[in-house]
Design a protein around this motif. Structure first.
Motif, mmCIF file in Angstrom:
data_model
loop_
_atom_site.group_PDB
_atom_site.id
_atom_site.type_symbol
_atom_site.label_atom_id
_atom_site.label_comp_id
_atom_site.label_asym_id
_atom_site.label_seq_id
_atom_site.Cartn_x
_atom_site.Cartn_y
_atom_site.Cartn_z
ATOM 1 N N PRO A 113 46.347 51.223 44.365
ATOM 2 C CA PRO A 113 46.211 50.906 42.935
ATOM 3 C C PRO A 113 44.927 50.129 42.653
ATOM 4 O O PRO A 113 44.489 49.318 43.462
ATOM 5 N N GLU A 114 44.332 50.393 41.491
ATOM 6 C CA GLU A 114 43.099 49.723 41.102
ATOM 7 C C GLU A 114 43.368 48.286 40.650
ATOM 8 O O GLU A 114 44.418 47.986 40.115
ATOM 9 N N ALA A 115 42.399 47.408 40.878
ATOM 10 C CA ALA A 115 42.408 46.027 40.389
ATOM 11 C C ALA A 115 43.586 45.205 40.906
ATOM 12 O O ALA A 115 44.086 44.344 40.218
ATOM 13 N N GLN A 116 44.033 45.500 42.099
ATOM 14 C CA GLN A 116 45.069 44.688 42.737
ATOM 15 C C GLN A 116 44.577 44.325 44.126
ATOM 16 O O GLN A 116 43.607 44.856 44.620
ATOM 17 N N PHE B 129 35.680 40.305 46.081
ATOM 18 C CA PHE B 129 36.075 39.905 44.732
ATOM 19 C C PHE B 129 35.778 41.033 43.760
ATOM 20 O O PHE B 129 34.786 41.753 43.922
ATOM 21 N N ASP B 130 36.612 41.148 42.716
ATOM 22 C CA ASP B 130 36.290 42.086 41.649
ATOM 23 C C ASP B 130 35.351 41.412 40.647
ATOM 24 O O ASP B 130 34.999 40.245 40.815
ATOM 25 N N ARG B 131 34.954 42.117 39.622
ATOM 26 C CA ARG B 131 33.991 41.581 38.657
ATOM 27 C C ARG B 131 34.535 40.404 37.865
ATOM 28 O O ARG B 131 33.773 39.643 37.282
ATOM 29 N N ASN B 132 35.859 40.218 37.844
ATOM 30 C CA ASN B 132 36.470 39.123 37.097
ATOM 31 C C ASN B 132 36.776 37.902 37.952
ATOM 32 O O ASN B 132 37.370 36.946 37.467
#
Length: 157
Positions: A128-131, A21-24
């Protein structure tokens, strides 16, 4: 290998699945190795429930601890599986579900982050970042790493 032998070996594997998971709270990656029971809900709903549970447990542990904790929440177990948790300084969360026989997977999760995720995702300009992660090299390296873990091997009967 006979089908019956293969199925028996798979039943003894101790790594069930991995979430990143990302921070969001967005699930960047999910994979299964030996998950026998599905949640009966969509993957998106499962990811939201897992992240919500992690958020709640982390909050509870931090508030209820009688001492200041450097590491915080590391794992929990039920009667059927153990959840191992590792959070990076940037807020990425790695969640590995294993058999109860796995005592501690923290070093493995740290290694996964620093040597596989950073090397094949962070340093790769094509990812790509955040995907969600769909990098073939990351998936391949991760699969090889998980299958090489000592607790992935079939247990003695």
């Amino acid at each position: 290998m006979r089908v019956a032998d293969r199925l028996e070996a798979e039943a003894k594997m101790t790594v069930h699945n991995l979430y990143i998971f990302d921070r969001n709270g967005n699930c960047l990656f999910y994979n299964e190795w030996n998950r026998k029971k599905q949640a009966g809900i969509s993957k998106d709903e499962e990811f939201k429930l897992m992240y919500g549970m992690l958020f709640s447990i982390k909050s509870f542990v931090n508030k209820m601890s009688p001492l200041d904790m450097k590491e915080g929440f590391l794992s929990f177990q039920t009667s059927k599986y153990k959840l191992h948790f590792y959070e990076t300084p940037t807020g990425l969360k790695f969640v590995l579900n294993t058999d109860l026989s796995v005592s501690n997977a923290r070093d493995s999760l740290q290694h996964l982050y620093s040597n596989i995720y950073v090397e094949h995702v962070v340093k790769n300009p094509l990812v790509p970042e955040a995907q969600t992660l769909d990098s073939e090299i990351f998936c391949s390296k991760l699969d090889s790493f998980i299958k090489a873990l000592p607790f992935y091997s079939p247990r003695a009967a």
